[in-house]
Scaffold this active site. Structure first.
Site, PDB file in Angstrom:
ATOM      1  N   HIS A 921      31.099  12.142  -1.351  1.00  0.00           N
ATOM      2  CA  HIS A 921      30.039  11.239  -1.799  1.00  0.00           C
ATOM      3  C   HIS A 921      28.695  11.972  -1.725  1.00  0.00           C
ATOM      4  CE1 HIS A 921      32.900   7.833  -0.484  1.00  0.00           C
ATOM      5  NE2 HIS A 921      33.016   8.050  -1.786  1.00  0.00           N
ATOM      6  N   GLU A 924      25.736  11.198   0.677  1.00  0.00           N
ATOM      7  CA  GLU A 924      25.929  11.306   2.118  1.00  0.00           C
ATOM      8  C   GLU A 924      25.652  12.731   2.588  1.00  0.00           C
ATOM      9  OE1 GLU A 924      29.281   7.786   1.818  1.00  0.00           O
ATOM     10  OE2 GLU A 924      29.910   9.808   2.332  1.00  0.00           O
ATOM     11  N   HIS A1018      32.000  12.012   6.203  1.00  0.00           N
ATOM     12  CA  HIS A1018      31.217  11.086   5.379  1.00  0.00           C
ATOM     13  C   HIS A1018      29.932  10.686   6.090  1.00  0.00           C
ATOM     14  CE1 HIS A1018      34.063   9.742   2.115  1.00  0.00           C
ATOM     15  NE2 HIS A1018      34.850  10.494   2.866  1.00  0.00           N
ATOM     16  N   GLU A1103      32.542   9.345  10.067  1.00  0.00           N
ATOM     17  CA  GLU A1103      31.348   8.742   9.484  1.00  0.00           C
ATOM     18  C   GLU A1103      30.145   9.008  10.373  1.00  0.00           C
ATOM     19  OE1 GLU A1103      31.131   6.855   6.732  1.00  0.00           O
ATOM     20  OE2 GLU A1103      33.234   6.448   6.250  1.00  0.00           O
TER      21      GLU A1103
HETATM   22 ZN   LIG Z   1      31.457   8.261   1.982  1.00  0.00          ZN
END
Ligand SMILES: [Zn+2]
Length: 1227
Positions: A921, A924, A1018, A1103
């Site tokens: 992504h 990010e 992420h 994350e």
């Molecule tokens: Zn992500």
């Protein structure tokens, strides 16, 4: 059910007066009533007396085990005697008047509602009905009604609605009677079917008779009538009735009357009640129109402004603000289309999905907004409406959790034939390497050997030779520090979190910089050159570029004017000596700089800027992986869709973490409503709005007005994504972000440049097309700013800046066509205000610390050139090319074998694999900083790192979505799709990086070399801390109705070990945010596919917060690159510990690591709010209570809840929601 004791038993124990009386009453009940009327009257009056005078009595009657209430109710049901009835009603009123609703609940549970409603029905048959009886009955019903979930239905079935309504109609002047009747009507009306039914019988008109015209008499009655009316108007039918009769205007008039006459603010609740009615009625489109037509915006705006000064009137300001936002006419975004401004033709168009939809859209369709969006008034209310809608919420279940066990069990087939997977063999030369040509007798790091005897694919830079990739620079005679032991030493000095000689960055970075200055003199010379010599470096096409080189200067002053508007108009002196050969081939344009250095103390004095002599550009010495020249070289080969020719200064120059802490910002009081009021002023004072477009990608002829006090914007550089800027007021700008390419939304990430500023002014920036429904910007996160002048003054860092930050739903929306058939969605605004530190500076703003693709390439090259090839086996391969033709790097890192003896080579080849990836992504960027920390750690010379390398072979894809990163996308690749939803079935042509990353893993599975750990890095925009998502069948099944026992899967708990280790070693990591549940919506993410299809048990998403931490060492601080890189390093340390724990010698993991039961209990206690219905799959709805949305319906009406109680979850419900609680988990 309580254990029932008989009263006689009880009396033996306590023998109190009340018990004796209750026993008597019980006895009367069982005997003939007519005969004993006098006795019953007497006994009940005695009980009443006791109940009125003693709390002890009331307690005793409602205590657990007491049958007091039953006896009383039974008497009430059976008696025909009016006085006894009245006595009992009084007793019950006494009982429920205190006790916080618990006693009312007891009454309900004993069947009180039904008995009372029957009594009401009977009493209504008398003509006229007994007033006292009606007053008492209604008073009691008003108290217990809110505690009975079925009250509305029971009342309707018993025919009670019209009894109460008619009483009010016929006794309008009898306030004593109608007050409790109105209270009961209010409770009836919370049931929508009742509201419609009552509406048909004229209740709305009746309420308006009571609340108007303005009078200060009977304010109590008025308050109740308003509350009832607000509840009634929540029904669309009633709202429409009110609009048809012109009541919106009436409500506004009454509101203004109260506003004027209530100068001492004693009737705030009445004023709020009126607003609640307006709020209800404006839920329908006709209501909003009537509100606008009645000049409601101006009225509420002006009254709110009057109220601002008085804090106790905040509820009025807030409710007004909510109504105004709702009624604010929806606008289209000022764009020709919301599709990306850039076009990239896909090699194949998917047959279905959002991209197919986008491509099939006829070109003439206006996708910005359409009329159908506002049709929310389609009558859906009918008499047959679900009676039990109250129940819906209680039985909330996260229906995103995968409950199909077959979809959780490992998939057996490989997916691709083995022959096809053969192509991936080339990426695993380490498995075939026998190192016979290597001189590897000792494990001790040696002085760098000559490269001549090295063969194979390993590229080994040496002290004596430049690595080919960097040779370009060295020939220029620019003394980039040469790649010698000096650099190695320097490299080994940092970062501080590695187990290496410590330097406190915070204190010493500046000092260090100064120390390093001498070492960098030639580099400085180069950089000064650039700073002085240009406003911008551009990647020019060849014809243009010639003129640039002819002078031997980076950019000719004369030519620049045709390209860009300089940030300052003062003549620049060009020094042309070193650095002249820097830009061979296309040139690169650096973000425009003021041509002078600035003494921070003299910034107000522009005359001092004329000389460039003070310019002092220091390349931050803390950045061994950074090299501006190399960066420029790499940028030239980076392919962007818009063919960016400029380079943002922070990416060119690099940045260090600031030497101070950056606390999470406290949200100032009332910032949201202030911002909203200012937005509303756009409508009310339209003449004050400048509304001038000053930047527009869609219109190349858009030119910046040459006025001194207008900011200039730009984002035509890698990862930039500004589409349009409109000046709204003198110092306020609306910014619109570009959509992800081949998509019409997904914007949240931003990166742009601002220049032409003055000091001492607060500039307000509004990014008006954000999409997420909430943001950490509401919880203390600040955007990032990089000031070039500050960088020149030895402060080269991205800093958290901005005040008055707020994220809220705005009045722009997109069409249902654009939203793929969904109802048109509103956009959100992130607003912040910034005062710039320097005049005529060039500043950059970003959502998070930028990390471009070119930066990654540079970091990899530097890592390769700096590593010790005797110690580290390092390879950088090209996994594949992206759609735009950029290479996707694949990195292999492990330790060189101890020697080339057979055993050592075997040990080398048999090391377990660890597979890491990041940045699927693009928005990010934090994921890349964590990855940088991981890579640097893996390449460092600490003994722990060496030991880690000796334990594993690392396969790393540091950027799964280079095209998305380069083009400033937030979420997608050039295919317009979220690549992390393509792992199940990646398409070779559309998702090459995923296709091949999966291919690598499938190949590893075929050769029986599954990675021990897979982790995809992420970033998370709505949570704090760093945490992991993993996969577990059992934990998934525990969250469903299927009991764990029925799930006969045997599961190793090893997947919990790594997160647990990290929670003990990494300060930013938080175990309680981790989850191991598999969701349906995530079935095609890397984590789930690698777990289920490839068979990697420890398959994770890690994350990292974009905001900061609320626990651990960094509690209360916003996160920076230092902490993110540290996380990446700690991840490695965690792997080392995992290795020790999983080594054959220690088969059993320590129980402390796997106290799974406790942890589950812990985490399920913390989570109380379900999050299934979250729009953005990635981000659970944020739980903090900030009113960020303009929806009125989702707002808890506290007052009503307090009074009526039926919105309050009961104790039972709480317990229920706890056990049902789930979180949304994401990859
Ligand atoms: Zn992500």
């Amino acid at each position: 059910m309580n254990k029932v004791k008989t009263t006689s038993e009880k009396s033996l124990a306590s023998n109190s007066r009340i018990v004796v009386l209750l026993t008597q009453l019980e006895k009367i009940n069982s005997e003939s009533l007519l005969v004993e009327a006098d006795t019953a009257r007497y006994v009940t009056s005695k009980i009443l007396h006791l109940a009125q005078s003693q709390e002890k009595t009331r307690k005793e009657m409602t205590a657990k085990g007491s049958t007091g209430v039953e006896v009383i109710l039974s008497t009430l049901e059976n008696t025909r005697d009016l006085q006894t009835t009245l006595n009992i009603l009084s007793i019950l009123i006494e009982l429920v008047s205190v006790g916080g609703g618990r006693r009312a609940c007891i009454l309900v549970s004993k069947g009180g509602t039904q008995i009372l409603l029957q009594l009401l029905l009977g009493a209504s048959k008398d003509s006229p009905p007994n007033e006292e009886l009606m007053v008492q009955l209604h008073s009691l019903l008003a108290k217990i009604g809110p505690k009975d979930k079925k009250f509305g239905v029971k009342a309707r079935i018993n025919g009670a609605l019209n009894i109460s309504l008619n009483l009010v109609k016929q006794n309008l002047q009898n306030h004593r009677l109608i007050l409790p009747c109105l209270q009961v009507l209010r409770v009836y009306s919370t049931n929508s079917v009742n509201a419609v039914s009552l509406g048909k019988n004229g209740v709305v008109e009746l309420m308006f008779k009571i609340i108007g015209p303005f009078s200060k008499k009977n304010t109590g009655l008025m308050k109740v009538a308003l509350d009832t009316l607000a509840a009634l108007l929540k029904s669309k039918t009633n709202a429409r009735r009110a609009v048809d009769r012109g009541y919106v205007q009436v409500l506004l008039t009454i509101y203004v009357d109260w506003h004027r006459h209530d100068s001492r603010h004693r009737h705030m609740l009445i004023r709020k009640g009126i607003l609640q009615c307006i709020k209800s009625v404006t839920n329908i489109k006709l209501g909003r129109k009537a509100f606008i037509d009645a000049n409601g915006m101006k009225i509420l705006y002006n009254t709110s402004q009057d109220c601002l000064a008085v804090r106790t009137l905040d509820p009025l300001v807030n409710t007004s603000s909510l109504i105004m936002r709702k009624c604010f006419p929806k606008n289209r975004l000022p764009l020709p289309t919301i599709k990306s401004a850039f076009h990239f033709q896909l090699p194949v168009i998917p047959t279905s999905g959002p991209v197919a939809q986008l491509y099939s859209l006829p070109p003439e369709v206006d996708d910005v907004v359409d009329e159908s969006d506002d049709n929310d008034d389609i009558e859906t209310e009918t008499e047959t409406e679900n009676e039990n809608e109250d129940d819906k919420d209680q039985h909330f279940k996260n229906d995103d959790i995968e409950t199909d066990i077959d979809k959780l069990k490992p998939k057996q087939e490989l997916g691709r034939p083995i022959e096809e997977l053969k192509i991936y063999e080339q990426f695993f030369p380490e498995l075939a390497e026998n190192f016979q040509e290597y001189d590897l007798v000792s494990k001790e790091p040696k002085p760098f050997a000559s490269a001549t005897n090295l063969g194979g694919p390993i590229v080994v830079p040496t002290a004596g030779e430049e690595h080919p990739a960097e040779a370009n620079q060295s020939v220029k005679g620019i003394a980039v520090k040469d790649h010698s032991s000096l650099q190695m030493e320097e490299y080994n000095k940092r970062p501080s979190f590695l187990d290496l000689p410590k330097k406190d960055h915070n204190k010493d970075s500046l000092q260090l910089q100064n120390d390093q200055k001498k070492l960098l003199s030639s580099c400085q010379c180069l950089s000064q050159e650039i700073v002085k010599g240009l406003d911008r470096i551009t990647l020019q096409n060849t014809s243009k570029s010639e003129q640039y080189y002819s002078t031997g200067c980076l950019i000719k002053k004369e030519s620049k004017t045709s390209l860009t508007t300089p940030a300052c108009n003062k003549p620049c002196q060009h020094v042309s000596s070193c650095g002249s050969g820097l830009f061979e081939g296309p040139s690169v344009q650096l973000g425009k700089l003021c041509c002078t250095g600035v003494d921070p103390d003299e910034e107000e004095d522009s005359s001092s800027h004329s000389s460039g002599e003070q310019v002092l550009l220091e390349v931050p010495d803390m950045l061994p992986l950074h090299n501006p020249d190399l960066y420029i070289e790499i940028v030239k080969n980076t392919k962007s869709v818009p063919e960016y020719s400029e380079v943002a200064y922070p990416d060119y120059f690099g940045h260090i973490p600031p030497p101070f802490k950056e606390p999470i910002l406290e949200r100032p009081y009332g910032v949201q409503r202030t911002k909203i009021a200012q937005d509303i002023e756009r409508l009310i004072h339209q003449n004050d709005i400048v509304d001038r477009v000053i930047y527009d990608l869609d219109n190349s002829s858009c030119s910046v007005p040459e006025e001194g006090d207008i900011l200039k914007f730009n984002s035509k550089f890698e990862s930039g994504n500004l589409r349009k800027v409109i000046q709204i007021r003198k110092n306020e700008y609306d910014l619109i972000l570009n959509s992800d390419i081949n998509s019409n939304h997904y914007h949240q990430w931003f990166y742009f440049e601002v220049s032409g500023m003055k000091t001492g002014i607060g500039y307000r920036f509004n990014i008006i097309n954000c999409e997420k429904s909430n943001s950490q910007f509401n919880y203390g996160m600040q955007p990032l700013m990089y000031s070039v002048q500050e960088a020149l003054n030895a402060r080269p860092w991205w800093g958290r800046v901005g005040t008055d930050i707020c994220y809220y739903k705005n009045h722009f929306s997109r069409s249902s066509i654009a939203a793929g058939g969904q109802k048109g969605k509103s956009y959100y605004t992130i607003t912040f205000t910034v005062s710039f530190p320097h005049k005529d500076d060039v500043c950059y703003f970003a959502y998070h610390y930028p990390y471009t693709y070119s930066t990654l390439k540079m970091h990899l090259q530097k890592l390769e050139s700096m590593h010790n090839p005797q110690q580290i086996y390092f390879r950088e391969d090209v996994l594949c090319e992206t759609l735009a033709g950029n290479s996707c790097p694949l990195v292999t890192i492990t330790a060189m074998p101890e020697s080339n003896y057979y055993e050592h080579v075997c040990q080398f080849r048999n090391r377990p694999y660890v597979f890491l990836s990041a940045r699927v992504h693009p928005g990010e960027t934090n994921a890349s900083w964590v990855m940088k920390g991981t890579l640097e750690y893996l390449m460092s010379s600490s003994p722990a790192a060496q030991s880690l390398r000796e334990s594993y072979i690392f396969k790393i894809v540091p950027m799964l979505n280079p095209d998305g990163v380069i083009n400033g996308n937030h979420r997608c690749s050039l295919s317009g799709e979220d690549l992390n939803r393509q792992w199940q079935n990646p398409n070779l042509d559309l998702h090459p990086t995923i296709y091949h990353a999966k291919g690598l893993l499938q190949y590893m599975a075929t050769i029986k070399r599954l990675p021990l750990v897979f982790c995809d890095y992420h970033g998370h925009s709505r949570k704090k801390n760093v945490f992991m998502y993993g996969c577990s069948i059992k934990e998934t099944m525990w969250h469903t109705d299927v009991s764990a026992a029925s799930c006969d899967v045997i599961e190793d708990l090893g997947y919990r070990a790594l997160p647990k280790i990290l929670s003990q070693t990494a300060p930013a990591f938080c175990m309680s945010s981790c989850s191991f549940v598999v969701e349906k919506s995530k079935e095609s993410t890397a984590r789930v596919v690698v777990w289920r299809e490839i068979g990697v048990q420890r398959s994770y998403t890690m994350e990292s917060t974009l905001c900061g931490c609320d626990q651990g060492k960094y509690k209360g601080l916003q996160i920076g690159t230092r902490e993110l890189e540290e996380m990446g390093a700690k991840f490695c340390v965690g792997l080392l510990r995992l290795k020790r724990l999983t080594s054959p010698l220690e088969h059993n993991l320590p129980s402390s690591l796997l106290d799974i039961e406790n942890e589950l209990i812990e985490s399920s206690c913390k989570v109380t709010s379900p999050t299934t219905y979250v729009l953005d799959e990635d981000e659970p709805r944020f739980l903090e209570e900030v009113d960020y949305s303009a929806e009125s319906n989702d707002e808890q009406d506290v007052e009503l809840a307090d009074n009526a109680g039926d919105y309050e979850p009961s104790i039972q419900e709480d317990a229920l929601s706890d056990s049902e609680a789930t979180r949304t988990h994401l990859p």
